[in-house]
Write an enzyme that holds these catalytic residues in place. Structure first.
Site, PDB file in Angstrom:
ATOM      1  N   THR A  18       0.828  -1.204   0.000  1.00 49.11           N
ATOM      2  CA  THR A  18       0.000   0.000   0.000  1.00 49.11           C
ATOM      3  C   THR A  18       0.867   1.260   0.000  1.00 49.11           C
ATOM      4  O   THR A  18       0.535   2.266  -0.607  1.00 49.11           O
ATOM      5  CB  THR A  18      -0.907   0.036   1.256  1.00 49.11           C
ATOM      6  OG1 THR A  18      -1.519  -1.230   1.435  1.00 49.11           O
ATOM      7  CG2 THR A  18      -1.974   1.102   1.137  1.00 49.11           C
ATOM      8  N   SER A 113       6.327   3.876   8.462  1.00 48.93           N
ATOM      9  CA  SER A 113       5.195   4.624   9.005  1.00 48.93           C
ATOM     10  C   SER A 113       4.883   4.288  10.455  1.00 48.93           C
ATOM     11  O   SER A 113       5.720   4.466  11.312  1.00 48.93           O
ATOM     12  CB  SER A 113       3.980   4.401   8.108  1.00 48.93           C
ATOM     13  OG  SER A 113       2.947   5.255   8.490  1.00 48.93           O
ATOM     14  N   HIS A 114       3.694   3.743  10.692  1.00 50.36           N
ATOM     15  CA  HIS A 114       3.233   3.492  12.057  1.00 50.36           C
ATOM     16  C   HIS A 114       3.714   2.151  12.597  1.00 50.36           C
ATOM     17  O   HIS A 114       3.405   1.799  13.735  1.00 50.36           O
ATOM     18  CB  HIS A 114       1.706   3.532  12.063  1.00 50.36           C
ATOM     19  CG  HIS A 114       1.136   2.593  11.050  1.00 50.36           C
ATOM     20  ND1 HIS A 114       1.211   2.835   9.709  1.00 50.36           N
ATOM     21  CD2 HIS A 114       0.549   1.390  11.184  1.00 50.36           C
ATOM     22  CE1 HIS A 114       0.675   1.836   9.045  1.00 50.36           C
ATOM     23  NE2 HIS A 114       0.254   0.935   9.912  1.00 50.36           N
ATOM     24  N   ASP A 278       2.054  10.049  13.398  1.00 51.59           N
ATOM     25  CA  ASP A 278       2.676   8.719  13.354  1.00 51.59           C
ATOM     26  C   ASP A 278       4.171   8.799  13.036  1.00 51.59           C
ATOM     27  O   ASP A 278       4.748   9.885  12.995  1.00 51.59           O
ATOM     28  CB  ASP A 278       1.955   7.833  12.338  1.00 51.59           C
ATOM     29  CG  ASP A 278       2.233   8.263  10.909  1.00 51.59           C
ATOM     30  OD1 ASP A 278       2.482   9.457  10.694  1.00 51.59           O
ATOM     31  OD2 ASP A 278       2.210   7.399  10.009  1.00 51.59           O
ATOM     32  N   ASP A 280       6.117   8.627  10.404  1.00 52.22           N
ATOM     33  CA  ASP A 280       6.638   9.474   9.336  1.00 52.22           C
ATOM     34  C   ASP A 280       5.862  10.780   9.165  1.00 52.22           C
ATOM     35  O   ASP A 280       6.060  11.502   8.187  1.00 52.22           O
ATOM     36  CB  ASP A 280       6.681   8.707   8.015  1.00 52.22           C
ATOM     37  CG  ASP A 280       5.312   8.233   7.565  1.00 52.22           C
ATOM     38  OD1 ASP A 280       4.460   7.967   8.433  1.00 52.22           O
ATOM     39  OD2 ASP A 280       5.080   8.133   6.348  1.00 52.22           O
ATOM     40  N   ASP A 282       2.651  11.510   8.561  1.00 53.07           N
ATOM     41  CA  ASP A 282       1.548  11.746   7.623  1.00 53.07           C
ATOM     42  C   ASP A 282       0.172  11.450   8.224  1.00 53.07           C
ATOM     43  O   ASP A 282      -0.845  11.826   7.651  1.00 53.07           O
ATOM     44  CB  ASP A 282       1.754  11.009   6.286  1.00 53.07           C
ATOM     45  CG  ASP A 282       1.957   9.514   6.444  1.00 53.07           C
ATOM     46  OD1 ASP A 282       1.916   9.027   7.595  1.00 53.07           O
ATOM     47  OD2 ASP A 282       2.154   8.839   5.416  1.00 53.07           O
ATOM     48  N   ARG A 283       0.122  10.805   9.379  1.00 52.11           N
ATOM     49  CA  ARG A 283      -1.186  10.536   9.999  1.00 52.11           C
ATOM     50  C   ARG A 283      -1.466  11.525  11.116  1.00 52.11           C
ATOM     51  O   ARG A 283      -0.541  12.129  11.661  1.00 52.11           O
ATOM     52  CB  ARG A 283      -1.215   9.145  10.608  1.00 52.11           C
ATOM     53  CG  ARG A 283      -1.064   8.067   9.606  1.00 52.11           C
ATOM     54  CD  ARG A 283      -1.213   6.710  10.252  1.00 52.11           C
ATOM     55  NE  ARG A 283      -1.156   5.702   9.209  1.00 52.11           N
ATOM     56  CZ  ARG A 283      -1.698   4.509   9.276  1.00 52.11           C
ATOM     57  NH1 ARG A 283      -2.327   4.131  10.379  1.00 52.11           N
ATOM     58  NH2 ARG A 283      -1.615   3.667   8.291  1.00 52.11           N
ATOM     59  N   GLU A 364      -8.478   9.416   4.487  1.00 53.16           N
ATOM     60  CA  GLU A 364      -8.684   7.996   4.727  1.00 53.16           C
ATOM     61  C   GLU A 364      -9.080   7.795   6.182  1.00 53.16           C
ATOM     62  O   GLU A 364      -8.674   8.561   7.058  1.00 53.16           O
ATOM     63  CB  GLU A 364      -7.397   7.220   4.456  1.00 53.16           C
ATOM     64  CG  GLU A 364      -6.933   7.261   3.027  1.00 53.16           C
ATOM     65  CD  GLU A 364      -5.812   6.254   2.781  1.00 53.16           C
ATOM     66  OE1 GLU A 364      -6.112   5.174   2.278  1.00 53.16           O
ATOM     67  OE2 GLU A 364      -4.657   6.558   3.116  1.00 53.16           O
ATOM     68  N   GLU A 365      -9.824   6.712   6.409  1.00 51.89           N
ATOM     69  CA  GLU A 365     -10.257   6.392   7.775  1.00 51.89           C
ATOM     70  C   GLU A 365      -9.076   6.079   8.691  1.00 51.89           C
ATOM     71  O   GLU A 365      -9.207   6.131   9.903  1.00 51.89           O
ATOM     72  CB  GLU A 365     -11.239   5.222   7.776  1.00 51.89           C
ATOM     73  CG  GLU A 365     -10.807   3.974   6.993  1.00 51.89           C
ATOM     74  CD  GLU A 365      -9.580   3.278   7.495  1.00 51.89           C
ATOM     75  OE1 GLU A 365      -9.476   3.120   8.717  1.00 51.89           O
ATOM     76  OE2 GLU A 365      -8.726   2.904   6.669  1.00 51.89           O
ATOM     77  N   SER A 366      -7.934   5.735   8.095  1.00 54.40           N
ATOM     78  CA  SER A 366      -6.767   5.311   8.864  1.00 54.40           C
ATOM     79  C   SER A 366      -5.958   6.502   9.367  1.00 54.40           C
ATOM     80  O   SER A 366      -4.737   6.475   9.332  1.00 54.40           O
ATOM     81  CB  SER A 366      -5.899   4.417   7.995  1.00 54.40           C
ATOM     82  OG  SER A 366      -5.575   5.093   6.784  1.00 54.40           O
ATOM     83  N   LYS A 377      -0.665  12.513   2.557  1.00 56.73           N
ATOM     84  CA  LYS A 377      -1.445  12.914   3.714  1.00 56.73           C
ATOM     85  C   LYS A 377      -0.510  13.635   4.670  1.00 56.73           C
ATOM     86  O   LYS A 377       0.699  13.462   4.606  1.00 56.73           O
ATOM     87  CB  LYS A 377      -2.130  11.719   4.364  1.00 56.73           C
ATOM     88  CG  LYS A 377      -1.241  10.565   4.772  1.00 56.73           C
ATOM     89  CD  LYS A 377      -2.132   9.412   5.234  1.00 56.73           C
ATOM     90  CE  LYS A 377      -1.339   8.220   5.732  1.00 56.73           C
ATOM     91  NZ  LYS A 377      -0.912   7.324   4.637  1.00 56.73           N
TER      92      LYS A 377
HETATM   93  C1  VG1 Z   1      -2.717   1.329   5.815  1.00 57.74           C
HETATM   94  C2  VG1 Z   1      -3.990   2.145   5.821  1.00 57.74           C
HETATM   95  C3  VG1 Z   1      -4.076   3.000   4.565  1.00 57.74           C
HETATM   96  C4  VG1 Z   1      -2.819   3.878   4.473  1.00 57.74           C
HETATM   97  C5  VG1 Z   1      -1.585   3.000   4.536  1.00 57.74           C
HETATM   98  C6  VG1 Z   1      -0.316   3.811   4.555  1.00 57.74           C
HETATM   99  O1  VG1 Z   1      -2.714   0.447   4.717  1.00 57.74           O
HETATM  100  O2  VG1 Z   1      -5.114   1.320   5.926  1.00 57.74           O
HETATM  101  O3  VG1 Z   1      -5.244   3.767   4.611  1.00 57.74           O
HETATM  102  O4  VG1 Z   1      -2.821   4.602   3.274  1.00 57.74           O
HETATM  103  O5  VG1 Z   1      -1.603   2.203   5.714  1.00 57.74           O
HETATM  104  O6  VG1 Z   1      -0.308   4.725   5.613  1.00 57.74           O
HETATM  105  P1  VG1 Z   1      -3.148  -1.114   4.820  1.00 57.74           P
HETATM  106  O7  VG1 Z   1      -2.913  -1.652   3.450  1.00 57.74           O
HETATM  107  O8  VG1 Z   1      -2.285  -1.724   5.883  1.00 57.74           O
HETATM  108  O9  VG1 Z   1      -4.576  -1.120   5.239  1.00 57.74           O
HETATM  109  V1  VG1 Z   1       1.121   5.117   6.338  1.00 57.74           V
HETATM  110  O10 VG1 Z   1       0.852   6.252   7.449  1.00 57.74           O
HETATM  111  O11 VG1 Z   1       1.688   3.666   6.648  1.00 57.74           O
HETATM  112  O12 VG1 Z   1       2.149   5.707   5.042  1.00 57.74           O
HETATM  113 CO    CO Z   2       2.518   7.172   7.987  1.00 58.69          CO
END
Ligand code: VG1
Ligand code: CO
Length: 544
Positions: A18, A113-114, A278, A280, A282-283, A364-366, A377
């Site tokens: 993703t 990321s997270h 988070d 990096d 972006d959240r 996004e919901e995330s 983001k």
């Molecule tokens: C998750 C989230 C998605 C987001 C992605 C990257 O992906 O659900 O909405 O864009 O992380 O975010 P997945 O495929 O695990 O559901 V981040 O902050 O990791 O760059």
């Molecule tokens: Co992130």
């Protein structure tokens, strides 16, 4: 310094998910692993030779070592100039901004990321293209294909570069500019929001805030912007020191992983506003006193009130949300009379809509929200947007949210994650659902009638590219939805995400407890997918 050609053999597992390639640190530490991936990138993007590359990461374990490796490969592959965040740091949105501002050919952001960091944790690498956004699928697929046939990479011998002091150095023919990772980004924020009004809010004596940087990359950004330029009280930013292992925590701003911050919004000494970002940057998570704003609601509130921020004074031209994100923003778009796009999960799908000027805001919901100011983001941006709204409205977060629900109705929302489940069981569960899609519409479950059931497919309205199998959508007559998809960012087994949404517009049913409202739908979702039977899990690991 001489260019060395190193023979190598392909790794079979270098397909980006993703958001970039994410693996355990030990996987990345294998000889040639990072080199192969980065060389594959240079091989498929010949425009990087002679061009400018932005480089930085979220400060996690292996970030600094990886930057040295990438600098050598970049120099050997003829990159003319690298813009590097000092200390190898750059938040994802700041990297996106630098690519755009300095017209770079692309950027590499080192982050998972997270996901947790440290020697036992995760590492990741993402490539962003010249518009500042995540590489689209065509690019990540080409990168993967190249990684499967690579047989050599190019590097340089020579000592490590000083990556901590601002200024310009050279590596072979390549120029490296070590930049303040914060300044350009902070300048951009000043052009979008009413910093004076936010300063007044901080000094009104009626407002208090905590921002939790979770020992990740946003610490320096938040300190400079909130405590520096906006003169919030020192101590407003907590956990502000980036650490290679994020202090042993998940740098994931949600109700579970930022529980300490949530606690600060409750009780007699509760702060008025709290937020977190988070790994990096972006959240974002937005909290008020006794109040959690779901990311889906946050997007809807920002869209409905965008005109309060100077950068969005003209209103929004359109909005977009990822498919599993609640339909709260759809209601706002309807009232504003603008288009609302539904895209697959992942920020890369917003890029074309933003570039084409079809949307201003997306989310996004995330815990992801963003706009046309960059192509990622942006966590702190969302926090500043909320601060701008609170300064303009002088209302508690809870009141603002309640007003929003009264006007548009409420999309109760929850997400259940089943982490590190058996990969075959997860595939089997999805296949089972797919096999039954055709017979579901018209059926009544728990008193709700299903109107549609499909496997979400997206056709990009700008370039016509198609993305199939993006998640199972079940839609009910009353606006409720159940969505199932498998994560594309996990590094262990599979992660099943179940997204649930109930729409209420009855004024007497706007202020109920989310868990109670969702309970019947949760049961339906579990039964339909045979979650326990197939995964052995009676309950999710994380509920957000
Ligand atoms: C998750 C989230 C998605 C987001 C992605 C990257 O992906 O659900 O909405 O864009 O992380 O975010 P997945 O495929 O695990 O559901 V981040 O902050 O990791 O760059
Ligand atoms: Co992130």
């Amino acid at each position: 310094m001489t260019v060395i050609q190193v023979p190598t053999t392909p790794f079979a597992d270098q397909r980006p998910g993703t958001s970039g390639l994410r693996k355990k640190v030990q996987v990345f530490q294998q000889p040639h692993y990072l080199e192969n991936f980065v060389q594959s990138l240079f091989d498929i993007r010949p425009d990087l030779a002679g061009g400018t590359l932005v480089l930085g990461g979220d400060g996690r374990y292996y970030n600094r070592e990886a930057v040295q490796i990438i600098l050598r490969l970049a120099a050997a592959n003829g990159v003319a100039r690298v813009l590097l965040g000092a200390g190898a740091l750059l938040s994802t949105p700041a990297a996106s901004h630098l690519i755009r501002k300095y017209r770079a050919q692309g950027g590499i952001v080192l982050s998972a990321s997270h996901n947790p960091g440290g020697p036992e944790g995760d590492f990741g690498i993402k490539f962003n293209v010249a518009n500042g956004g995540p590489a689209p699928e065509a690019v990540t697929e080409a990168l993967h294909a190249r990684s499967r046939e690579i047989d050599r990479y190019l590097t340089l011998d020579g000592p490590d570069i000083d990556i901590d002091h601002l200024g310009t150095t050279n590596l072979g023919e390549m120029e490296i500019q070590v930049l303040d990772p914060v300044r350009d980004y902070a300048d951009l924020m000043e052009t979008l929001f009413d910093f004076e009004a936010i300063q007044q809010l901080f000094h009104s004596g009626l407002f208090s805030m905590r921002f939790d940087a979770m020992h990740a990359v946003t610490g320096p950004y938040a300190r400079e912007i909130l405590e520096g330029r906006l003169r919030a009280e020192p101590g407003t930013v907590i956990n502000g020191e980036p650490l290679p292992d994020f202090g042993g925590h998940h740098p994931d701003p949600n109700l579970k992983h930022a529980a300490d911050l949530v606690a600060l919004t409750k009780g007699p000494d509760a702060v008025s506003f709290a937020a977190a970002s988070d790994g990096d940057g972006d959240r974002n998570m937005i909290l008020g006193r006794n109040c959690f704003v779901t990311p889906s609601d946050s997007l809807a509130v920002l869209a409905a009130n965008a005109h309060h921020a100077p950068g969005y004074a003209g209103g929004v031209v359109g909005v977009a949300r990822s498919m599993p994100t609640s339909q709260a923003v759809d209601r706002v778009a309807e009232q504003l009379g603008v288009e609302c796009y539904e895209t697959p999960t992942g920020w890369k799908f917003f890029g074309n809509l933003l570039d084409a000027g079809r949307i201003t805001l997306c989310g996004e919901e995330s815990f992801g929200t963003g706009s046309n100011h960059v192509r990622e983001k942006d966590g702190l941006w969302a926090v500043l947007f909320w601060l701008n709204l609170l300064a303009a409205k002088r209302q508690p977060v809870l009141d603002l949210l309640h007003d929003h629900w009264r006007r548009f109705g409420r999309n109760y929302y929850t997400r259940h994650d089943y982490e590190a489940i058996d990969a075959d069981a997860a595939q089997g569960l999805m296949e089972h659902l797919r096999a039954h899609l055709a017979e579901l519409p018209g059926r009544t479950l728990g008193g709700r009638t299903l109107t549609y059931a499909d496997d979400f497919a997206y056709r990009d309205p700008v370039d016509g590219s198609e993305s199939a199998r993006q998640g199972i959508r079940l839609g009910f007559e009353d606006g409720a939805r159940i969505v199932y998809r498998l994560s594309g960012t996990g590094t262990e087994g599979a992660t099943l995400r179940v997204y649930l949404e109930v729409y209420e517009r009855d004024p007497k049913r706007l202020f109920l407890d989310t868990a109670e409202v969702m309970a019947p739908l949760v049961d339906i979702a579990r039964d339909l997918a045979e979650i326990e039977q197939r995964t052995g899990r009676a309950a999710p690991d994380v509920i957000t």
